[in-house]
Design a protein around this motif. Sequence first.
Motif, short mmCIF file in Angstrom:
data_model
loop_
_atom_site.label_atom_id
_atom_site.label_comp_id
_atom_site.label_asym_id
_atom_site.label_seq_id
_atom_site.Cartn_x
_atom_site.Cartn_y
_atom_site.Cartn_z
N VAL A 65 0.89 -1.16 0.00
CA VAL A 65 0.00 0.00 0.00
C VAL A 65 0.92 1.20 0.00
N GLU A 66 0.67 2.10 -0.94
CA GLU A 66 1.51 3.28 -1.07
C GLU A 66 0.63 4.53 -1.06
N THR A 67 1.03 5.50 -0.25
CA THR A 67 0.36 6.80 -0.22
C THR A 67 1.36 7.83 -0.71
N GLY A 68 0.98 9.09 -0.65
CA GLY A 68 1.91 10.15 -1.01
C GLY A 68 3.14 10.16 -0.13
N GLU A 69 3.07 9.51 1.02
CA GLU A 69 4.20 9.44 1.95
C GLU A 69 5.13 8.27 1.65
N GLY A 70 4.72 7.37 0.77
CA GLY A 70 5.52 6.19 0.46
C GLY A 70 4.79 4.92 0.86
N VAL A 71 5.53 3.82 0.93
CA VAL A 71 4.96 2.51 1.28
C VAL A 71 4.64 2.51 2.78
N ILE A 72 3.37 2.19 3.10
CA ILE A 72 2.93 2.21 4.51
C ILE A 72 2.29 0.88 4.93
N GLY A 73 2.32 -0.13 4.05
CA GLY A 73 1.76 -1.42 4.40
C GLY A 73 2.10 -2.45 3.35
N LEU A 94 -0.19 -9.54 6.67
CA LEU A 94 -0.83 -8.30 6.24
C LEU A 94 -0.62 -7.29 7.36
N TYR A 95 0.14 -6.24 7.07
CA TYR A 95 0.48 -5.24 8.08
C TYR A 95 0.42 -3.84 7.50
N ILE A 96 -0.07 -2.94 8.31
CA ILE A 96 -0.09 -1.51 8.01
C ILE A 96 0.71 -0.82 9.11
N ALA A 97 1.51 0.18 8.73
CA ALA A 97 2.29 0.93 9.73
C ALA A 97 1.33 1.48 10.78
N PRO A 98 1.70 1.44 12.06
CA PRO A 98 0.82 1.92 13.12
C PRO A 98 0.29 3.34 12.89
N SER A 99 1.09 4.20 12.30
CA SER A 99 0.67 5.58 12.05
C SER A 99 -0.48 5.67 11.05
N HIS A 100 -0.75 4.60 10.30
CA HIS A 100 -1.80 4.61 9.29
C HIS A 100 -2.90 3.59 9.56
N GLN A 101 -2.89 2.98 10.73
CA GLN A 101 -3.94 2.02 11.07
C GLN A 101 -5.22 2.77 11.41
N GLY A 102 -6.34 2.10 11.19
CA GLY A 102 -7.64 2.69 11.51
C GLY A 102 -8.20 3.58 10.41
N LEU A 103 -7.56 3.61 9.26
CA LEU A 103 -7.99 4.46 8.15
C LEU A 103 -8.67 3.66 7.03
N GLY A 104 -8.78 2.35 7.19
CA GLY A 104 -9.38 1.51 6.17
C GLY A 104 -8.40 0.97 5.15
N LEU A 105 -7.11 1.26 5.32
CA LEU A 105 -6.11 0.81 4.34
C LEU A 105 -5.87 -0.69 4.42
N GLY A 106 -5.91 -1.24 5.62
CA GLY A 106 -5.76 -2.69 5.77
C GLY A 106 -6.91 -3.43 5.11
N ARG A 107 -8.10 -2.89 5.26
CA ARG A 107 -9.30 -3.48 4.63
C ARG A 107 -9.16 -3.44 3.10
N ARG A 108 -8.71 -2.30 2.57
CA ARG A 108 -8.52 -2.18 1.12
C ARG A 108 -7.47 -3.18 0.62
N LEU A 109 -6.38 -3.31 1.38
CA LEU A 109 -5.33 -4.25 1.01
C LEU A 109 -5.84 -5.68 1.05
N PHE A 110 -6.60 -6.01 2.08
CA PHE A 110 -7.17 -7.36 2.19
C PHE A 110 -8.01 -7.69 0.97
N TRP A 111 -8.91 -6.79 0.59
CA TRP A 111 -9.81 -7.05 -0.54
C TRP A 111 -9.03 -7.12 -1.85
N ALA A 112 -8.01 -6.30 -2.01
CA ALA A 112 -7.19 -6.37 -3.23
C ALA A 112 -6.51 -7.73 -3.33
N VAL A 113 -5.95 -8.19 -2.22
CA VAL A 113 -5.26 -9.49 -2.20
C VAL A 113 -6.27 -10.62 -2.41
N ARG A 114 -7.40 -10.53 -1.74
CA ARG A 114 -8.43 -11.57 -1.91
C ARG A 114 -8.90 -11.63 -3.36
#
Length: 168
Positions: A65-73, A94-114
């Motif tokens: 997962v990449e944001t404007g800040e770089g790879v965060i998960g 499946l891991y998201i950096a703690p600073s970006h948890q709770g934003l729905g990024l892990g959920r998006r990554l899960f569905w992309a992988v699934r």
Amino acid sequence: MSTSTTSIRRARPEDAAALSTVFDEAWREAYRGIIPGVSLERMIAQRGPLWWRAAARRGRPLAVVETGEGVIGYAAYGRARSGALKTSGEIDELYIAPSHQGLGLGRRLFWAVRNDLGDHGMGRIGVWSLAENERARAFYAGLGGTVVAQAVDRMAGALLPKVAYRFG
């Protein structure tokens, strides 16, 4: 933190330093107090940039997962590694950096992988979580996972119970 421009893509060797940082931060946050301290530090030390560079070149899929800040998960996944889950596909990590948890990024990554696994004929997937990692367990249960198995890992003399979730 900017998550307005977010992409999920295959990892590249040049992501190695960022992946190492995400792994370090996420594992310290998730497993401090669960995995014995010396073992946790040893595992983190073994997963430096050289390890991640090699992982990005291996055949097993590794998505970031990449944001404007770089790879965060990231997520590592592929064919099920054993028959214990009774699935064709498996998410290894499946891991998201703690600073970006709770934003729905892990959920998006899960569905992309699934979806990627499903596109490759692996509609039923599984994932293991340490039993004491309540945040991960809530995450997988919230995504509709059903607990289907339990096992124990031994690490540095400690017994670490784990549970398996199945989807599909």
